[in-house]
Motif scaffolding. Structure first.
Motif, short mmCIF file in Angstrom:
data_model
loop_
_atom_site.label_atom_id
_atom_site.label_comp_id
_atom_site.label_asym_id
_atom_site.label_seq_id
_atom_site.Cartn_x
_atom_site.Cartn_y
_atom_site.Cartn_z
N ILE A 274 -24.79 -6.35 21.27
CA ILE A 274 -26.03 -7.01 20.84
C ILE A 274 -27.23 -6.11 21.16
O ILE A 274 -28.17 -6.00 20.38
CB ILE A 274 -26.18 -8.40 21.52
N ASN A 275 -27.15 -5.42 22.31
CA ASN A 275 -28.23 -4.49 22.67
C ASN A 275 -28.22 -3.23 21.82
O ASN A 275 -29.26 -2.73 21.41
CB ASN A 275 -28.08 -4.07 24.14
N LYS A 276 -27.02 -2.70 21.58
CA LYS A 276 -26.91 -1.41 20.88
C LYS A 276 -26.97 -1.56 19.36
O LYS A 276 -27.14 -0.59 18.66
CB LYS A 276 -25.57 -0.75 21.24
N GLY A 277 -26.78 -2.78 18.89
CA GLY A 277 -26.64 -2.99 17.44
C GLY A 277 -25.23 -3.49 17.21
O GLY A 277 -24.27 -2.80 17.54
N ILE A 278 -25.10 -4.68 16.69
CA ILE A 278 -23.81 -5.36 16.60
C ILE A 278 -22.82 -4.61 15.71
O ILE A 278 -21.61 -4.77 15.80
CB ILE A 278 -24.01 -6.83 16.14
N TRP A 279 -23.36 -3.69 14.87
CA TRP A 279 -22.50 -2.90 13.98
C TRP A 279 -21.51 -2.05 14.77
O TRP A 279 -20.50 -1.62 14.26
CB TRP A 279 -23.35 -2.00 13.08
N ALA A 280 -21.85 -1.81 16.07
CA ALA A 280 -20.97 -0.95 16.89
C ALA A 280 -19.65 -1.65 17.24
O ALA A 280 -18.69 -1.01 17.64
CB ALA A 280 -21.70 -0.54 18.16
N VAL A 281 -19.63 -2.98 17.08
CA VAL A 281 -18.41 -3.74 17.44
C VAL A 281 -17.46 -3.79 16.25
O VAL A 281 -17.85 -4.16 15.14
CB VAL A 281 -18.80 -5.18 17.87
N LYS A 282 -16.20 -3.38 16.49
CA LYS A 282 -15.21 -3.42 15.41
C LYS A 282 -14.67 -4.85 15.27
O LYS A 282 -14.33 -5.49 16.26
CB LYS A 282 -14.05 -2.47 15.73
N LEU A 283 -14.59 -5.32 14.04
CA LEU A 283 -14.22 -6.73 13.84
C LEU A 283 -12.71 -6.98 13.85
O LEU A 283 -12.26 -8.03 14.28
CB LEU A 283 -14.83 -7.23 12.52
N LYS A 284 -11.92 -5.99 13.38
CA LYS A 284 -10.47 -6.23 13.27
C LYS A 284 -9.81 -6.52 14.64
O LYS A 284 -9.07 -7.50 14.78
CB LYS A 284 -9.79 -5.05 12.57
N PRO A 285 -10.07 -5.68 15.66
CA PRO A 285 -9.48 -6.02 16.96
C PRO A 285 -9.96 -7.36 17.48
O PRO A 285 -9.22 -8.07 18.14
CB PRO A 285 -9.96 -4.87 17.88
N LEU A 286 -11.22 -7.72 17.16
CA LEU A 286 -11.74 -9.02 17.61
C LEU A 286 -10.93 -10.16 17.00
O LEU A 286 -10.64 -11.15 17.65
CB LEU A 286 -13.20 -9.17 17.18
N ARG A 287 -10.54 -9.98 15.72
CA ARG A 287 -9.75 -11.01 15.04
C ARG A 287 -8.39 -11.16 15.74
O ARG A 287 -7.93 -12.27 16.01
CB ARG A 287 -9.55 -10.61 13.57
N ASN A 288 -7.76 -10.00 16.07
CA ASN A 288 -6.47 -10.04 16.78
C ASN A 288 -6.59 -10.74 18.13
O ASN A 288 -5.71 -11.50 18.54
CB ASN A 288 -5.94 -8.63 17.01
N ILE A 289 -7.72 -10.47 18.80
CA ILE A 289 -7.94 -11.09 20.11
C ILE A 289 -8.04 -12.61 19.95
O ILE A 289 -7.43 -13.38 20.69
CB ILE A 289 -9.21 -10.50 20.78
N ALA A 290 -8.81 -13.04 18.93
CA ALA A 290 -8.98 -14.49 18.68
C ALA A 290 -7.63 -15.13 18.37
O ALA A 290 -7.32 -16.21 18.89
CB ALA A 290 -9.96 -14.70 17.53
N ILE A 291 -6.81 -14.45 17.56
CA ILE A 291 -5.49 -14.99 17.22
C ILE A 291 -4.64 -15.13 18.50
O ILE A 291 -4.01 -16.15 18.75
CB ILE A 291 -4.77 -14.09 16.19
#
Lengths: 312, 216
Positions: A274-291
């Protein structure tokens, strides 16, 4: 001796927890060759055992109250189901939380025996939800404060690097302490008061040793692979992430609810994002984590209830 | 305490290294100026010796710093950055020595009509490297502001490029009396002098990366 058999499942859980979560606290420092794996494992192991012994009791009390019954068979089913869930999810390369695996298994038994402690479960689930959110907030704040410190105080790049890399070792040790204090209950919490001659002090020691053993024997590969996750981390962002994770996990250790250090570190990284710019966060691993997070307690619950129906 | 003194030692050695690079550059600047005013080979040889002495000492210091760096007293990331920067900065004194050597060994005479522009090019390159050294020193006192002087390095490098191309035009279009071989030698000389600012710009880019990597 037979009474100690269910404890082997708990020891396996502790070992697995150490193997998977050691990288959360010392991954960047080891991968960046700031500290050797041997030294990191030693520091981490000692801090985990200390954390378990000094502040692990609250979590043990929570699981002890949540677990229904005293039967050795139920203890064996719960720890074995949690261990199987952990192993299966790991083999599927899905992120897994030991806390969720063990609580899912306890709930499976609780539902099967119609003795669920709903108020305790509600409290635990609220803490699970608050963990990543709290870590986001803490990481955001630490990032702003530490960032301002480095930005506005003139210093040599060598001084700056020294502060960050030494800080990473200190914060990593604190993180290991918090991990031991919070997560020891995942390994041996359900056995509290249910195995003759084993006091809670013994259980915290056994759990702490199991987690430390997991770090020492099986976390090296994960530590070296760190940095390819949801966002690339440099020294500064690692320091912020590990500190935010450690504070979050430590707070829940004091509350007495074991939470996932992985969930905390993911929250911390999002806070940095959020500080650096949310674009820096990769979404695919986040989806795997949520699953992984959704599936772990559900699978564990179903398996435990099924095992109860078959074996009890 | 041991660790702090090691860091101070590195910073001190780096400061001495930059002083030597500066001394080398000053000797080069003075040597070319004197040669443009009065093409005396003996005097130029003396100045070349001075440049060579400073360049050699800078090399010795660089090696000493490399040894200290590998004595495990510096974190790997800092070590890699400093060694890359040293390698990049080191190309500056090497180029000044090469230019002086070229004038001496190829016996290049600078025509009076070109001398003021060549001197201007040398002056711009000199200022460009000074700005680089200011920036490099800032890394060890106030690293977040180290890139301030890099903007000046870029400006001066662009100016050096303009002067370089203007000199090529002068050599090949406005000096019909010059021997073709002499023209080629002069072109090489100008190209090598201008390379000093290119090297400074490359080192400046590295400083920019070093700071960006640590930006919070």
């Amino acid at each position: 001796m037979i009474q100690l058999a269910p404890l082997s499942g708990g020891i396996f859980l502790g070992w697995s927890l150490g193997a998977n979560n050691g990288a959360n606290v010392f991954g960047t420092a080891v991968a960046s060759r700031i500290v050797s794996f041997q030294r990191a494992a030693l520091l981490c192991g000692a801090a985990i055992i200390l954390g378990a012994l000094l502040q692990g009791q609250a979590g043990i009390d929570t699981y002890s109250r949540l677990f229904p019954g005293d039967s050795m068979k139920l203890l064996l089913i719960t720890s074995a189901v949690a261990a199987i869930t952990m192993t299966g999810m790991t083999l599927l390369h899905l992120p897994v939380s030991t806390s969720q695996a063990i609580v899912g298994a306890i709930c499976g038994i609780g539902l099967a025996t119609e003795s669920m402690q709903w108020h305790l479960l509600t409290r635990i689930v609220i803490c699970w939800l608050v963990t990543p959110v709290g870590a986001i907030g803490i990481a955001w704040l630490i990032y702003v404060l530490l960032g301002a410190f480095f930005k506005h105080i003139p210093m040599s790049m060598l001084t700056r690097d020294k502060i960050i890399w030494s800080g990473l070792i200190i914060v990593g040790t604190y993180g290991a302490y918090a991990l031991g204090a919070n997560n020891v209950a995942n390994a041996t919490g359900i056995f509290s008061g249910r195995i003759a001659h084993l006091t809670d002090r013994h259980l915290t020691l056994v759990g702490g040793l199991a987690i430390a053993l997991g770090v020492a024997t099986f976390s090296k590969r994960i530590m070296h692979a760190v940095g390819s996750g949801i966002m690339p981390l440099d020294g500064f962002t690692s320091l912020v992430a590990v500190l935010a994770m450690s504070i979050t996990v430590h707070i829940f250790a004091m509350i007495g609810v074991p939470v996932s250090s992985s969930q905390a570190i993911v929250g911390a990284i999002i806070g940095i994002g959020i500080n650096k710019g949310i674009w820096a966060v990769k979404l695919k691993p986040l989806r795997n984590i949520a699953i992984g997070w959704l599936m772990t307690p559900i699978i564990s619950l179903i398996l435990a209830a099924a095992a109860y129906a078959v074996f009890v | 305490m041991f660790f702090i003194s090691k860091q101070k030692q590195i910073e001190l050695e780096l400061s001495r290294y930059y002083e030597k690079v500066n001394a080398c550059l000053t000797a080069f600047h003075d040597g070319i100026r004197q040669y443009c005013q009065k093409p005396d080979q003996d005097r130029l040889r003396e100045n070349f010796q001075a440049v060579h002495k400073h360049e050699s000492r800078a090399d010795d210091l660089r090696r000493e710093i490399e040894v200290i760096m590998y004595s495990k007293s510096v974190f790997p990331e800092s070590r890699g950055d400093i060694l890359s920067l040293l390698e990049a900065v080191d190309k500056v004194p090497n180029t000044t020595e090469w230019v002086m050597n070229m004038i001496l060994t190829h016996n290049i005479i600078i025509p009076e009509t070109l001398s003021s522009d060549i001197l201007e090019l040398v002056e711009v390159c000199y200022l460009c490297v000074r700005a680089l050294l200011d920036s490099a020193e800032k890394l060890f006192t106030d690293f977040t502001n180290a890139t301030v002087a890099i903007g000046r390095v870029d400006e001066l490098e662009t100016e050096a490029d303009h002067l370089e191309f203007r000199l090529y035009e002068q050599i090949f279009k406005k000096e019909p009396s010059l021997d073709p071989m002499h023209k080629i030698l002069l072109r090489e000389l100008v190209r090598n002098i201008a390379a000093i600012s290119d090297r400074a710009e490359n080192a400046g880019d590295l400083i920019r990366i070093i700071v960006a990597k640590r930006k919070t």
